[in-house]
Write a protein that holds these residues in place. Structure first.
Motif, PDB file in Angstrom:
ATOM      1  N   ASN A  37       0.790  -1.236   0.000  1.00 38.46           N
ATOM      2  CA  ASN A  37       0.000   0.000   0.000  1.00 38.46           C
ATOM      3  C   ASN A  37       0.820   1.281   0.000  1.00 38.46           C
ATOM      4  N   ASP A  38       2.133   1.204  -0.039  1.00 37.89           N
ATOM      5  CA  ASP A  38       2.980   2.395  -0.092  1.00 37.89           C
ATOM      6  C   ASP A  38       4.009   2.194  -1.203  1.00 37.89           C
ATOM      7  N   GLU A  39       3.575   2.440  -2.422  1.00 34.34           N
ATOM      8  CA  GLU A  39       4.421   2.165  -3.582  1.00 34.34           C
ATOM      9  C   GLU A  39       5.681   3.026  -3.627  1.00 34.34           C
ATOM     10  N   GLN A  40       5.640   4.197  -3.065  1.00 30.19           N
ATOM     11  CA  GLN A  40       6.817   5.068  -3.075  1.00 30.19           C
ATOM     12  C   GLN A  40       7.959   4.494  -2.231  1.00 30.19           C
ATOM     13  N   ASN A  41       7.622   3.849  -1.144  1.00 29.68           N
ATOM     14  CA  ASN A  41       8.631   3.311  -0.217  1.00 29.68           C
ATOM     15  C   ASN A  41       8.595   1.782  -0.155  1.00 29.68           C
ATOM     16  N   GLN A  42       8.128   1.166  -1.213  1.00 25.81           N
ATOM     17  CA  GLN A  42       7.931  -0.282  -1.212  1.00 25.81           C
ATOM     18  C   GLN A  42       9.223  -1.043  -0.884  1.00 25.81           C
ATOM     19  N   LEU A  43      10.322  -0.671  -1.466  1.00 26.85           N
ATOM     20  CA  LEU A  43      11.592  -1.356  -1.214  1.00 26.85           C
ATOM     21  C   LEU A  43      12.002  -1.246   0.259  1.00 26.85           C
ATOM     22  N   SER A  44      11.783  -0.059   0.850  1.00 28.48           N
ATOM     23  CA  SER A  44      12.092   0.133   2.274  1.00 28.48           C
ATOM     24  C   SER A  44      11.234  -0.782   3.145  1.00 28.48           C
ATOM     25  N   TRP A  45       9.956  -0.917   2.794  1.00 28.81           N
ATOM     26  CA  TRP A  45       9.060  -1.765   3.585  1.00 28.81           C
ATOM     27  C   TRP A  45       9.386  -3.250   3.401  1.00 28.81           C
ATOM     28  N   ILE A  46       9.851  -3.621   2.222  1.00 31.85           N
ATOM     29  CA  ILE A  46      10.281  -5.009   2.014  1.00 31.85           C
ATOM     30  C   ILE A  46      11.488  -5.300   2.906  1.00 31.85           C
ATOM     31  N   LEU A  47      12.430  -4.386   2.917  1.00 28.93           N
ATOM     32  CA  LEU A  47      13.607  -4.545   3.780  1.00 28.93           C
ATOM     33  C   LEU A  47      13.198  -4.580   5.249  1.00 28.93           C
ATOM     34  N   PHE A  48      12.317  -3.667   5.643  1.00 26.84           N
ATOM     35  CA  PHE A  48      11.804  -3.624   7.021  1.00 26.84           C
ATOM     36  C   PHE A  48      11.172  -4.966   7.398  1.00 26.84           C
ATOM     37  N   SER A  49      10.319  -5.483   6.524  1.00 26.97           N
ATOM     38  CA  SER A  49       9.636  -6.755   6.787  1.00 26.97           C
ATOM     39  C   SER A  49      10.622  -7.905   6.879  1.00 26.97           C
ATOM     40  N   ALA A  50      11.626  -7.911   6.018  1.00 21.79           N
ATOM     41  CA  ALA A  50      12.633  -8.974   6.045  1.00 21.79           C
ATOM     42  C   ALA A  50      13.433  -8.935   7.349  1.00 21.79           C
ATOM     43  N   VAL A  51      13.814  -7.745   7.777  1.00 20.70           N
ATOM     44  CA  VAL A  51      14.578  -7.605   9.027  1.00 20.70           C
ATOM     45  C   VAL A  51      13.727  -8.033  10.223  1.00 20.70           C
ATOM     46  N   ILE A  52      12.491  -7.604  10.275  1.00 22.03           N
ATOM     47  CA  ILE A  52      11.600  -7.998  11.381  1.00 22.03           C
ATOM     48  C   ILE A  52      11.416  -9.518  11.395  1.00 22.03           C
ATOM     49  N   PHE A  53      11.228 -10.110  10.214  1.00 18.08           N
ATOM     50  CA  PHE A  53      11.082 -11.570  10.146  1.00 18.08           C
ATOM     51  C   PHE A  53      12.328 -12.264  10.683  1.00 18.08           C
ATOM     52  N   LEU A  54      13.510 -11.796  10.299  1.00 12.49           N
ATOM     53  CA  LEU A  54      14.756 -12.406  10.776  1.00 12.49           C
ATOM     54  C   LEU A  54      14.922 -12.252  12.290  1.00 12.49           C
ATOM     55  N   ILE A  55      14.568 -11.092  12.825  1.00 13.49           N
ATOM     56  CA  ILE A  55      14.623 -10.895  14.281  1.00 13.49           C
ATOM     57  C   ILE A  55      13.658 -11.852  14.972  1.00 13.49           C
ATOM     58  N   PHE A  56      12.458 -11.970  14.420  1.00 11.32           N
ATOM     59  CA  PHE A  56      11.444 -12.882  14.966  1.00 11.32           C
ATOM     60  C   PHE A  56      11.959 -14.325  14.959  1.00 11.32           C
ATOM     61  N   TYR A  57      12.494 -14.740  13.833  1.00  9.45           N
ATOM     62  CA  TYR A  57      13.018 -16.100  13.693  1.00  9.45           C
ATOM     63  C   TYR A  57      14.161 -16.353  14.683  1.00  9.45           C
ATOM     64  N   LEU A  58      15.103 -15.428  14.742  1.00  7.78           N
ATOM     65  CA  LEU A  58      16.229 -15.580  15.661  1.00  7.78           C
ATOM     66  C   LEU A  58      15.782 -15.590  17.118  1.00  7.78           C
ATOM     67  N   ALA A  59      14.825 -14.755  17.451  1.00 10.88           N
ATOM     68  CA  ALA A  59      14.329 -14.692  18.832  1.00 10.88           C
ATOM     69  C   ALA A  59      13.745 -16.034  19.260  1.00 10.88           C
ATOM     70  N   ILE A  60      13.012 -16.654  18.376  1.00  5.52           N
ATOM     71  CA  ILE A  60      12.404 -17.950  18.697  1.00  5.52           C
ATOM     72  C   ILE A  60      13.468 -19.047  18.734  1.00  5.52           C
ATOM     73  N   MET A  61      14.280 -19.105  17.716  1.00 10.49           N
ATOM     74  CA  MET A  61      15.260 -20.190  17.601  1.00 10.49           C
ATOM     75  C   MET A  61      16.335 -20.138  18.684  1.00 10.49           C
ATOM     76  N   LEU A  62      16.911 -18.986  18.923  1.00 12.27           N
ATOM     77  CA  LEU A  62      17.980 -18.890  19.912  1.00 12.27           C
ATOM     78  C   LEU A  62      17.476 -19.135  21.317  1.00 12.27           C
ATOM     79  N   ARG A  63      16.345 -18.538  21.660  1.00  9.73           N
ATOM     80  CA  ARG A  63      15.794 -18.726  23.003  1.00  9.73           C
ATOM     81  C   ARG A  63      15.506 -20.200  23.245  1.00  9.73           C
TER      82      ARG A  63
END
Length: 145
Positions: A37-63
Protein backbone atom coordinates in the motif's frame (compact mmCIF):
# COMPACT_ATOMS: atom_id res chain seq x y z
CA UNK A 1 -0.52 -23.67 43.15
CA UNK A 2 -2.56 -25.71 40.68
CA UNK A 3 -1.82 -29.42 40.43
CA UNK A 4 0.30 -30.21 37.37
CA UNK A 5 -0.75 -32.87 34.86
CA UNK A 6 -0.44 -33.75 31.17
CA UNK A 7 -2.92 -31.11 30.03
CA UNK A 8 -1.36 -28.15 31.85
CA UNK A 9 2.38 -28.91 31.96
CA UNK A 10 3.47 -26.39 29.30
CA UNK A 11 4.93 -23.06 30.42
CA UNK A 12 5.12 -19.58 28.97
CA UNK A 13 7.53 -16.70 29.64
CA UNK A 14 5.25 -13.66 29.58
CA UNK A 15 7.71 -10.97 28.36
CA UNK A 16 8.79 -13.20 25.47
CA UNK A 17 5.50 -14.90 24.54
CA UNK A 18 3.03 -12.10 25.26
CA UNK A 19 5.01 -8.87 24.64
CA UNK A 20 8.11 -9.27 22.45
CA UNK A 21 6.81 -11.86 19.95
CA UNK A 22 3.36 -10.26 19.51
CA UNK A 23 5.06 -6.90 18.97
CA UNK A 24 7.25 -8.43 16.25
CA UNK A 25 4.17 -10.02 14.65
CA UNK A 26 2.36 -6.66 14.65
CA UNK A 27 5.39 -4.96 13.10
CA UNK A 28 5.61 -7.70 10.47
CA UNK A 29 1.92 -7.32 9.59
CA UNK A 30 2.36 -3.53 9.30
CA UNK A 31 5.43 -4.01 7.09
CA UNK A 32 3.66 -6.44 4.77
CA UNK A 33 0.62 -4.14 4.61
CA UNK A 34 2.87 -1.20 3.70
CA UNK A 35 4.68 -3.25 1.01
CA UNK A 36 1.39 -3.44 -0.90
CA UNK A 37 0.00 0.00 0.00
CA UNK A 38 2.98 2.40 -0.09
CA UNK A 39 4.42 2.17 -3.58
CA UNK A 40 6.82 5.07 -3.08
CA UNK A 41 8.63 3.31 -0.22
CA UNK A 42 7.93 -0.28 -1.21
CA UNK A 43 11.59 -1.36 -1.21
CA UNK A 44 12.09 0.13 2.27
CA UNK A 45 9.06 -1.77 3.58
CA UNK A 46 10.28 -5.01 2.01
CA UNK A 47 13.61 -4.54 3.78
CA UNK A 48 11.80 -3.62 7.02
CA UNK A 49 9.64 -6.75 6.79
CA UNK A 50 12.63 -8.97 6.04
CA UNK A 51 14.58 -7.61 9.03
CA UNK A 52 11.60 -8.00 11.38
CA UNK A 53 11.08 -11.57 10.15
CA UNK A 54 14.76 -12.41 10.78
CA UNK A 55 14.62 -10.89 14.28
CA UNK A 56 11.44 -12.88 14.97
CA UNK A 57 13.02 -16.10 13.69
CA UNK A 58 16.23 -15.58 15.66
CA UNK A 59 14.33 -14.69 18.83
CA UNK A 60 12.40 -17.95 18.70
CA UNK A 61 15.26 -20.19 17.60
CA UNK A 62 17.98 -18.89 19.91
CA UNK A 63 15.79 -18.73 23.00
CA UNK A 64 14.54 -22.23 22.44
CA UNK A 65 17.90 -23.65 21.44
CA UNK A 66 19.88 -22.41 24.42
CA UNK A 67 17.21 -23.26 26.95
CA UNK A 68 16.43 -26.69 25.53
CA UNK A 69 20.04 -27.81 25.17
CA UNK A 70 20.72 -26.97 28.80
CA UNK A 71 17.42 -28.42 29.96
CA UNK A 72 18.04 -31.66 28.05
CA UNK A 73 21.42 -32.08 29.72
CA UNK A 74 19.87 -31.51 33.13
CA UNK A 75 17.05 -33.98 32.41
CA UNK A 76 19.59 -36.66 31.49
CA UNK A 77 21.61 -35.98 34.65
CA UNK A 78 18.43 -36.07 36.70
CA UNK A 79 17.55 -39.47 35.16
CA UNK A 80 21.01 -40.86 35.95
CA UNK A 81 20.85 -39.66 39.55
CA UNK A 82 17.33 -40.95 40.07
CA UNK A 83 18.14 -44.33 38.50
CA UNK A 84 21.16 -44.67 40.79
CA UNK A 85 19.12 -43.72 43.87
CA UNK A 86 16.37 -46.23 43.06
CA UNK A 87 18.40 -49.16 41.73
CA UNK A 88 21.89 -48.48 43.12
CA UNK A 89 23.34 -48.99 39.63
CA UNK A 90 24.69 -46.82 36.84
CA UNK A 91 22.12 -46.10 34.16
CA UNK A 92 24.44 -46.28 31.12
CA UNK A 93 23.00 -49.49 29.62
CA UNK A 94 19.39 -48.50 30.24
CA UNK A 95 19.89 -44.93 29.04
CA UNK A 96 21.28 -46.15 25.71
CA UNK A 97 18.02 -48.02 25.06
CA UNK A 98 15.79 -45.02 25.75
CA UNK A 99 15.11 -42.00 23.59
CA UNK A 100 15.37 -38.55 25.11
CA UNK A 101 11.57 -38.24 24.89
CA UNK A 102 11.15 -41.35 27.01
CA UNK A 103 13.68 -40.12 29.58
CA UNK A 104 12.00 -36.72 29.76
CA UNK A 105 8.56 -38.27 30.18
CA UNK A 106 9.69 -40.56 33.01
CA UNK A 107 10.62 -37.58 35.17
CA UNK A 108 6.93 -36.80 35.71
CA UNK A 109 6.36 -40.14 37.47
CA UNK A 110 6.95 -40.77 41.17
CA UNK A 111 9.42 -43.53 42.07
CA UNK A 112 6.98 -46.48 42.18
CA UNK A 113 5.45 -45.58 38.82
CA UNK A 114 8.91 -44.71 37.48
CA UNK A 115 10.05 -48.31 37.99
CA UNK A 116 6.96 -49.76 36.32
CA UNK A 117 6.93 -47.28 33.43
CA UNK A 118 10.66 -47.71 32.84
CA UNK A 119 10.22 -51.47 32.48
CA UNK A 120 7.21 -50.96 30.24
CA UNK A 121 9.04 -48.36 28.12
CA UNK A 122 11.95 -50.75 27.62
CA UNK A 123 9.75 -53.75 26.80
CA UNK A 124 7.08 -52.04 24.69
CA UNK A 125 9.13 -49.11 23.36
CA UNK A 126 6.48 -46.61 24.51
CA UNK A 127 6.81 -43.07 23.19
CA UNK A 128 7.37 -40.19 25.58
CA UNK A 129 3.79 -39.06 25.05
CA UNK A 130 2.46 -42.54 25.82
CA UNK A 131 4.52 -42.61 29.01
CA UNK A 132 3.15 -39.23 30.08
CA UNK A 133 -0.41 -40.34 29.40
CA UNK A 134 0.18 -43.52 31.47
CA UNK A 135 1.23 -41.64 34.60
CA UNK A 136 -1.46 -41.92 37.24
CA UNK A 137 0.03 -39.56 39.83
CA UNK A 138 1.81 -36.69 38.11
CA UNK A 139 5.04 -35.43 39.71
CA UNK A 140 5.00 -31.70 38.86
CA UNK A 141 7.96 -29.78 37.53
CA UNK A 142 7.38 -26.05 37.81
CA UNK A 143 11.01 -25.09 37.18
CA UNK A 144 11.58 -26.08 33.55
CA UNK A 145 11.89 -23.72 30.63
Amino acid sequence: MESQNYKNHTRFYAPHHFVFLPLLIILEVIGIYKVFNDEQNQLSWILFSAVIFLIFYLAIMLRQHYALVLQNRIVRLEFRQRYFEIFGLRSDDVEEKLSFGQIAALRFAYDEEFKMLLEKALKENMTGDEIKKSIKKWKPDFHRV
